[in-house]
Each structure stands twice: as C-alpha cells, then as structure tokens.
Design a protein around this motif. Sequence first.
Motif, mmCIF file in Angstrom:
data_model
loop_
_atom_site.group_PDB
_atom_site.id
_atom_site.type_symbol
_atom_site.label_atom_id
_atom_site.label_comp_id
_atom_site.label_asym_id
_atom_site.label_seq_id
_atom_site.Cartn_x
_atom_site.Cartn_y
_atom_site.Cartn_z
ATOM 1 N N ALA A 26 34.444 -12.043 30.390
ATOM 2 C CA ALA A 26 35.884 -11.898 30.559
ATOM 3 C C ALA A 26 36.316 -12.577 31.847
ATOM 4 O O ALA A 26 35.662 -12.411 32.886
ATOM 5 C CB ALA A 26 36.275 -10.425 30.602
ATOM 6 N N ARG A 27 37.418 -13.330 31.776
ATOM 7 C CA ARG A 27 37.996 -13.938 32.977
ATOM 8 C C ARG A 27 39.345 -13.265 33.240
ATOM 9 O O ARG A 27 40.194 -13.201 32.358
ATOM 10 C CB ARG A 27 38.162 -15.442 32.807
ATOM 11 N N ILE A 28 39.518 -12.785 34.463
ATOM 12 C CA ILE A 28 40.692 -12.012 34.831
ATOM 13 C C ILE A 28 41.478 -12.794 35.867
ATOM 14 O O ILE A 28 40.961 -13.111 36.943
ATOM 15 C CB ILE A 28 40.276 -10.637 35.390
ATOM 16 N N ARG A 29 42.723 -13.127 35.555
ATOM 17 C CA ARG A 29 43.552 -13.901 36.484
ATOM 18 C C ARG A 29 44.070 -13.010 37.605
ATOM 19 O O ARG A 29 44.565 -11.901 37.351
ATOM 20 C CB ARG A 29 44.725 -14.537 35.752
ATOM 21 N N ILE A 30 43.997 -13.530 38.822
ATOM 22 C CA ILE A 30 44.468 -12.828 40.019
ATOM 23 C C ILE A 30 45.449 -13.758 40.732
ATOM 24 O O ILE A 30 45.051 -14.531 41.616
ATOM 25 C CB ILE A 30 43.302 -12.453 40.961
ATOM 26 N N PRO A 31 46.729 -13.774 40.349
ATOM 27 C CA PRO A 31 47.669 -14.733 40.942
ATOM 28 C C PRO A 31 47.716 -14.651 42.461
ATOM 29 O O PRO A 31 47.869 -13.579 43.046
ATOM 30 C CB PRO A 31 49.014 -14.310 40.328
ATOM 31 N N GLY A 32 47.543 -15.821 43.104
ATOM 32 C CA GLY A 32 47.529 -15.873 44.554
ATOM 33 C C GLY A 32 46.296 -15.271 45.174
ATOM 34 O O GLY A 32 46.160 -15.236 46.407
ATOM 35 N N GLY A 33 45.373 -14.772 44.351
ATOM 36 C CA GLY A 33 44.122 -14.194 44.857
ATOM 37 C C GLY A 33 44.256 -12.807 45.436
ATOM 38 O O GLY A 33 43.265 -12.241 45.909
ATOM 39 N N ARG A 34 45.439 -12.196 45.394
ATOM 40 C CA ARG A 34 45.651 -10.912 46.070
ATOM 41 C C ARG A 34 45.204 -9.740 45.201
ATOM 42 O O ARG A 34 45.603 -9.613 44.039
ATOM 43 C CB ARG A 34 47.111 -10.726 46.447
ATOM 44 N N SER A 59 36.435 -20.643 41.146
ATOM 45 C CA SER A 59 37.020 -21.671 42.015
ATOM 46 C C SER A 59 38.537 -21.711 41.925
ATOM 47 O O SER A 59 39.172 -22.561 42.547
ATOM 48 C CB SER A 59 36.452 -23.051 41.653
ATOM 49 N N ARG A 60 39.136 -20.787 41.174
ATOM 50 C CA ARG A 60 40.590 -20.672 41.121
ATOM 51 C C ARG A 60 41.060 -19.334 41.687
ATOM 52 O O ARG A 60 42.190 -18.918 41.444
ATOM 53 C CB ARG A 60 41.092 -20.855 39.686
ATOM 54 N N GLY A 61 40.195 -18.672 42.414
ATOM 55 C CA GLY A 61 40.571 -17.386 42.989
ATOM 56 C C GLY A 61 40.722 -16.295 41.951
ATOM 57 O O GLY A 61 41.393 -15.284 42.194
ATOM 58 N N ASN A 62 40.100 -16.470 40.793
ATOM 59 C CA ASN A 62 40.078 -15.447 39.756
ATOM 60 C C ASN A 62 38.727 -14.743 39.766
ATOM 61 O O ASN A 62 37.874 -15.034 40.607
ATOM 62 C CB ASN A 62 40.356 -16.075 38.383
ATOM 63 N N VAL A 63 38.511 -13.832 38.823
ATOM 64 C CA VAL A 63 37.222 -13.151 38.737
ATOM 65 C C VAL A 63 36.739 -13.137 37.294
ATOM 66 O O VAL A 63 37.537 -13.268 36.346
ATOM 67 C CB VAL A 63 37.280 -11.702 39.278
ATOM 68 N N GLN A 64 35.426 -12.981 37.142
ATOM 69 C CA GLN A 64 34.815 -12.881 35.827
ATOM 70 C C GLN A 64 33.863 -11.694 35.801
ATOM 71 O O GLN A 64 33.223 -11.376 36.805
ATOM 72 C CB GLN A 64 34.044 -14.157 35.477
ATOM 73 N N LEU A 65 33.775 -11.072 34.633
ATOM 74 C CA LEU A 65 32.781 -10.037 34.378
ATOM 75 C C LEU A 65 31.908 -10.520 33.230
ATOM 76 O O LEU A 65 32.417 -10.968 32.197
ATOM 77 C CB LEU A 65 33.446 -8.706 34.008
ATOM 78 N N ARG A 66 30.597 -10.410 33.406
ATOM 79 C CA ARG A 66 29.646 -10.894 32.407
ATOM 80 C C ARG A 66 29.054 -9.710 31.644
ATOM 81 O O ARG A 66 29.008 -8.586 32.122
ATOM 82 C CB ARG A 66 28.516 -11.695 33.066
ATOM 83 N N GLN A 67 28.584 -10.016 30.433
ATOM 84 C CA GLN A 67 27.916 -9.029 29.571
ATOM 85 C C GLN A 67 28.822 -7.819 29.307
ATOM 86 O O GLN A 67 28.413 -6.667 29.421
ATOM 87 C CB GLN A 67 26.581 -8.587 30.183
ATOM 88 N N VAL A 68 30.065 -8.119 28.963
ATOM 89 C CA VAL A 68 31.025 -7.051 28.685
ATOM 90 C C VAL A 68 30.600 -6.299 27.424
ATOM 91 O O VAL A 68 30.406 -6.888 26.361
ATOM 92 C CB VAL A 68 32.444 -7.627 28.518
ATOM 93 N N ARG A 69 30.490 -4.977 27.544
ATOM 94 C CA ARG A 69 29.992 -4.156 26.448
ATOM 95 C C ARG A 69 31.091 -3.507 25.614
ATOM 96 O O ARG A 69 30.852 -3.113 24.475
ATOM 97 C CB ARG A 69 29.062 -3.073 27.001
#
Length: 400
Positions: A26-34, A59-69
């Motif tokens: 899952a990729r989660i957008r974090i606008p402005g990185g805040r 590299s876009r100031g977002n986050v990812q979670l791997r192996q989402v169950r």
Amino acid sequence: MVMERNEADSCPGVLRLHQAADGPLARIRIPGGRLEPAQLQALAEAAVELADGSIELTSRGNVQLRQVRDAAALEERLTTAGLLPSTTHERVRNIIASPLSGRVGGWADVHALVPALDTGLRDHPGLAELPGRVLFTLDDGRGDVSGLGGDIGIHAVDDGNFALLLAGKDTGLRVPAAEAVDLMLAAAHAFLALRDGQWRLHEIPDGHDKLTEQLATHPGLTTSPDTVEVTARQDIPVGWLTQADGKVALGAGVRLGSLPARTAEFIAAIEHPVYLTPWRSIVITDLDEWTAEQVVRVLAPMGLIFDAASPWLQVSACAGLPGCAKSHTDIRADAAEAVESGRVIPSGTAQSAHEGLDADEVVAAGRQHWSGCERRCGRPRGHVTDVIATTDGYRIVPSE
C-alpha cells in the motif's frame, strides 16, 4: 521526449494495492510530507498489526506498507486517522514541499499552501483522472525540491511571488502567492486536456510550451526574463537546525528509507509535527532545546542518523529481494553490509566502471544507488554512482 503509453496507470494506493513479490503493498500519500503525531502512531500500529512492521519512506515524501494482510482494516484505520480523506482522489495527492519552509530559511512558507492545493485537487471530480505519477512541487526559493522532476511546480522568487515550473522547467510566468494554488489547479486541468495516454507532462510532445501558452492568460500573471535555474540536489536536512522562532528542528536520516514501527512510535510520542522529506528522511519540528537533546539521546541508538557525515546518507536502494521478483539479489542487505564494513566512502574520486563483482568487492564513493536489476527503480536525480546487480555479479557505473 515523445512517449506513448498503451497500458493503464497502475500506480498503487490504499484502495488499489500493488501485488509485490513479498505480498500486497500500500502507498499512502502524505501531502507536503506533514504527519501529526497521532497519524504517525496510526501508521506504526498498522505496520505492526497489518503489515511487515516497517514504514517505508518514498522519494515523494509518501509512505508504503509492505505485506498488507487486511486491506479493509487498513483503509478503515487510515480514514480514521485522516490519512485517506478521499476514495476517489487518493492517488493524485502527490505534493512535495520544501521540508524546512516556514521554519529555517526560504522566501515563503509553502507549507501554508499545501492544504489549499490538496483540498483543491479533491474538490474537482475531474482531477481524479490525473495519473498517479503526476507530481506537484512547492519550493520556498532555496531550490531543494524544484529539481525533483515535478510536473507542476511553484518556486518562490521573493517574499510574495512565485515562478511557475512545468515539467521541471521555468515557464517565465510569475504569480502572486494568493493566486499560486489556483494556477497549479488550472495547470492540472490543462494537463488532462492535453494528454493522450501520457502519465507525465514531459512525455507530451512540446507539453511544456503548449501548457505555458494555455496558462498565460490566467489572472494576475506577469512574466520575467530571469530564469530560475533548476538543478537536482541531495539536500537532506540532518542534525540540529535552529528555527526562525528560536526553537529547534531535528533532521534525521533513516537507513535505506525503512523506519521500524517501534522507532516511529517513539517519534510520535514526542508529540510534535513530523515532516517526511523526498530524501527518505524526517524532520521533527518545534522543539525546545532540552527536548531536542533528549530526542537525540533516545533515537540515535535506535538507528536514526543525526550526523550529516554518515555514510548511510550516501546510499539509497531499490526494494530488491524478497520484495521484487525482478531483482537478482537482496540488494538492501548487500548495501547495508557495504556501509557497515566501511566500503561506502562518503567522498572521493569517482570509480571507474567495474563488472562481475561479488557483493563484498563493491567499493563506491559519494552518492550511490544500489539496484537489483537494470531498471534502477528509485534512483535519485543528479550525479549518482549506480551499483547494479546482474546475473554475473555487480556492475558499477560511475556518476557522470
């Protein structure tokens, strides 16, 4: 460059996971990185209870979670935390802002514009059709994020005006701060009208010039013969940073961009805003000096990097095995071993090309990106030495 896209944009989000080799991502957008403390805590808990226990910084100031169950449970948690405010526009909220803006240096506080841009994107139903790779950049004039290859960007030129950047280049158009967000939204609509399957503005033939011409009649614009020089920089804010208000911001590197959930929980417990940077690091803001000292004392032993001379800051890497089936090796393990054994040299003469190296034979100086295959996913812009895994061992391609 002319590029045709025959396949649909498959950029992942929360509602559409990417099926990586090690499981759903899952990729989660974090606008402005805040991130607010409660949001970081929610991410940490989700990483432990629903994923692999780490929060990947992008590299876009977002986050990812791997192996989402449990995708449904993740959606519910992120919605509750305010990290999924739209089910229709979640993948288009790719907004990078100068991390230190409004606190340390810069002409303008571009973070003040991020909520308006994010809201504007979500308020227009048609903008849900933007490809998930379209990037918005807001640079406060220091030049740290304008060189990251954004499609639509603004760059402060004084304390009240911005240059409009398209496809990473100055258009010559200037806009007052009060009109900047409206202009970026107008550019997004115009991009949609121009595109014919392309994912990025630079892929549209003459896209920069065509879009500039369309936007030139926007209210309040002026033109300037002075061009903003846009260059890619590795501008990681690390260490003790004194804010304009006398408080302290702490910049911390994160090893290979992977933040353990337990460390994230400690950061959330500080109860101060955190900014994710496009260099896969974090900035903890608005601290008094005593608190800042305690934070370093606790978090440095947990692996956060507060030393700007650390070799860890020179190294980035793709996912590698087991996350990517195309990778020839566990690239992150090999890169980490190179750092820990002293084979990553912070500065020095660029290496000549080498091929057929075993992992323990790789020695590279300066900024370097380790890739599990020739695609070089996640490679930063600018001068970077490539360390590439092949079927015959590692190949080093020196920075040019």
